[in-house]
Write a protein that holds these residues in place. Structure first.
Motif, PDB file in Angstrom:
ATOM      1  N   ALA A 199      -5.626   0.693   4.760  1.00 57.25           N
ATOM      2  CA  ALA A 199      -5.360  -0.770   4.598  1.00 57.25           C
ATOM      3  C   ALA A 199      -3.375  -0.418   5.109  1.00 57.25           C
ATOM      4  N   HIS A 200      -3.251   0.509   4.865  1.00 51.55           N
ATOM      5  CA  HIS A 200      -1.381   0.754   5.590  1.00 51.55           C
ATOM      6  C   HIS A 200      -1.742   1.391   6.847  1.00 51.55           C
ATOM      7  N   ALA A 201      -3.277   2.145   7.184  1.00 54.27           N
ATOM      8  CA  ALA A 201      -3.370   2.151   9.005  1.00 54.27           C
ATOM      9  C   ALA A 201      -3.317   1.754   9.753  1.00 54.27           C
ATOM     10  N   THR A 202      -4.520   0.300   8.907  1.00 50.99           N
ATOM     11  CA  THR A 202      -4.584  -0.748   9.617  1.00 50.99           C
ATOM     12  C   THR A 202      -3.221  -1.489  10.449  1.00 50.99           C
ATOM     13  N   ALA A 203      -3.036  -1.800   8.387  1.00 51.78           N
ATOM     14  CA  ALA A 203      -1.464  -2.786   9.333  1.00 51.78           C
ATOM     15  C   ALA A 203      -0.618  -1.524  10.550  1.00 51.78           C
ATOM     16  N   ALA A 204      -0.801  -0.660  10.463  1.00 50.06           N
ATOM     17  CA  ALA A 204       0.464  -0.160  11.565  1.00 50.06           C
ATOM     18  C   ALA A 204      -0.803  -0.238  12.535  1.00 50.06           C
TER      19      ALA A 204
ATOM     20  N   VAL B 108      -8.839   3.501  -5.290  1.00 52.71           N
ATOM     21  CA  VAL B 108      -7.465   2.684  -4.770  1.00 52.71           C
ATOM     22  C   VAL B 108      -6.500   3.174  -3.323  1.00 52.71           C
ATOM     23  N   LEU B 109      -7.251   4.897  -3.680  1.00 51.58           N
ATOM     24  CA  LEU B 109      -5.668   4.722  -2.747  1.00 51.58           C
ATOM     25  C   LEU B 109      -6.526   5.829  -1.156  1.00 51.58           C
ATOM     26  N   VAL B 110      -7.787   5.869  -1.443  1.00 50.32           N
ATOM     27  CA  VAL B 110      -8.603   4.697   0.032  1.00 50.32           C
ATOM     28  C   VAL B 110      -8.585   4.314   0.297  1.00 50.32           C
TER      29      VAL B 110
ATOM     30  N   SER C  89       0.936  -1.205   0.107  1.00 50.33           N
ATOM     31  CA  SER C  89       0.026  -0.007   0.338  1.00 50.33           C
ATOM     32  C   SER C  89       0.725   1.143   0.389  1.00 50.33           C
ATOM     33  N   GLY C  90       1.755   1.249   0.418  1.00 54.88           N
ATOM     34  CA  GLY C  90       2.933   2.535   1.024  1.00 54.88           C
ATOM     35  C   GLY C  90       3.825   2.450  -0.832  1.00 54.88           C
ATOM     36  N   LEU C  91       3.904   1.645  -1.320  1.00 55.32           N
ATOM     37  CA  LEU C  91       4.148   1.474  -2.883  1.00 55.32           C
ATOM     38  C   LEU C  91       3.123   1.916  -3.471  1.00 55.32           C
ATOM     39  N   ILE C  92       1.921   1.569  -2.956  1.00 56.29           N
ATOM     40  CA  ILE C  92       0.929   2.599  -4.023  1.00 56.29           C
ATOM     41  C   ILE C  92       0.650   4.227  -3.949  1.00 56.29           C
ATOM     42  N   MET C  93       1.521   4.631  -2.798  1.00 51.77           N
ATOM     43  CA  MET C  93       0.415   5.346  -2.297  1.00 51.77           C
ATOM     44  C   MET C  93       1.681   6.094  -2.676  1.00 51.77           C
TER      45      MET C  93
END
Ligand code: HEM
Length: 223
Positions: free
Chosen positions: A78-83, A71-73, A19-23
């Motif tokens: 996903a990024h925030a939840t996993a973090a 896609v960004l949302v 998700s980080g690479l997509i952003m």
């Protein structure tokens, strides 16, 4: 299978990396697009209009834009939840607090957590400022992002908010890109050195490229 993957910390780290690479990809495109502000109002506003008509006639007006937004949302959530889950696991694994503050968590971990929170708040502010106009300082004009950007960077707090966020972004990408590379593949020493350089260069270019916009307005080059 997906559940077991998500429950493991490697699974959550993989979610964070992808998700980080997509952003990151989005940010590279966004930063380059923003630099078009140096070519004047007509070109910048025309570019913003094009963002809404990409893919026509197959796509309807704004369909591609909405696809990118979705896609960004998904990536942000996903990024925030996993973090969040990873840091909860860290805290739970250590029920007794360390006696020494220094030993609690590494500098990088703390920078990533605070950086992530700052960036999350920034994204909300940024959308309310330049997409919906809700907190915009001047009279927000839909379809005229050039003037809207000039208005934002004509206030002291606009400059402070964006520049602080861009510095946080640089630090976040520098460490985040490196972590993602660690998660997605085992490194050799040479490869690690190359990846560290790529992380530093990317972070520097993105921070400088984004900050070039408020600097342009503050110096009067963009007006
Ligand atoms: C100085 C830095 C920045 C400037 C001047 C800037 C400028 C803009 C402008 C003018 C728009 C609206 C475009 C339009 O509606 O046509 C926009 C949209 C957006 N920006 Fe930025 N931006 C900056 C940094 C960032 C950063 C660092 C992020 C992410 C962390 C970001 C994320 C977004 C997103 C997600 C949108 C799309 C909102 C939407 O239409 O759904 N921007 N930006």
């Amino acid at each position: 299978m997906a559940r077991a993957m998500w429950d493991s910390s490697v699974g959550k780290k993989t979610v964070m990396a992808v998700s980080g690479l997509i952003m990151l990809l989005y940010l590279i495109v966004h930063m380059i697009g923003n630099l078009k502000i140096y070519f004047g109002a007509a070109e910048f506003n025309h570019y913003a209009h094009w963002l809404r008509t990409v893919g026509e006639p197959f796509m309807h007006y704004e369909w591609t834009l909405w696809l990118v937004r979705i896609v960004l949302v998904v990536a942000v959530v996903a990024h925030a939840t996993a973090a969040y889950r990873l840091s909860r696991r860290d805290i739970k694994a250590r029920p007794v607090k360390y006696a020494h503050k220094k030993a609690r968590s590494s500098y990088a971990t703390r920078t990533m957590r605070w950086g992530g929170i700052i960036l999350g708040l920034f994204i909300v502010w940024h959308i309310l400022d330049l997409t919906t106009g809700t907190v915009h300082s001047g009279g927000f004009q839909e379809g005229h992002p050039y003037q809207n950007v000039v208005d934002t960077f004509s206030t002291w707090y606009g400059n402070v908010i964006y520049i602080v966020a861009m510095l946080a972004l640089g630090l976040h990408i520098r460490h985040g890109f490196w972590s993602a590379a660690q998660t997605l593949g085992a490194g050799s020493r040479t490869r690690d050195r190359v990846l560290k350089t790529v992380a530093n260069v990317l972070a520097l270019l993105l921070t400088a490229g984004f900050i070039a916009v408020p600097v342009g307005v503050m110096t009067g080059v963009v007006s």
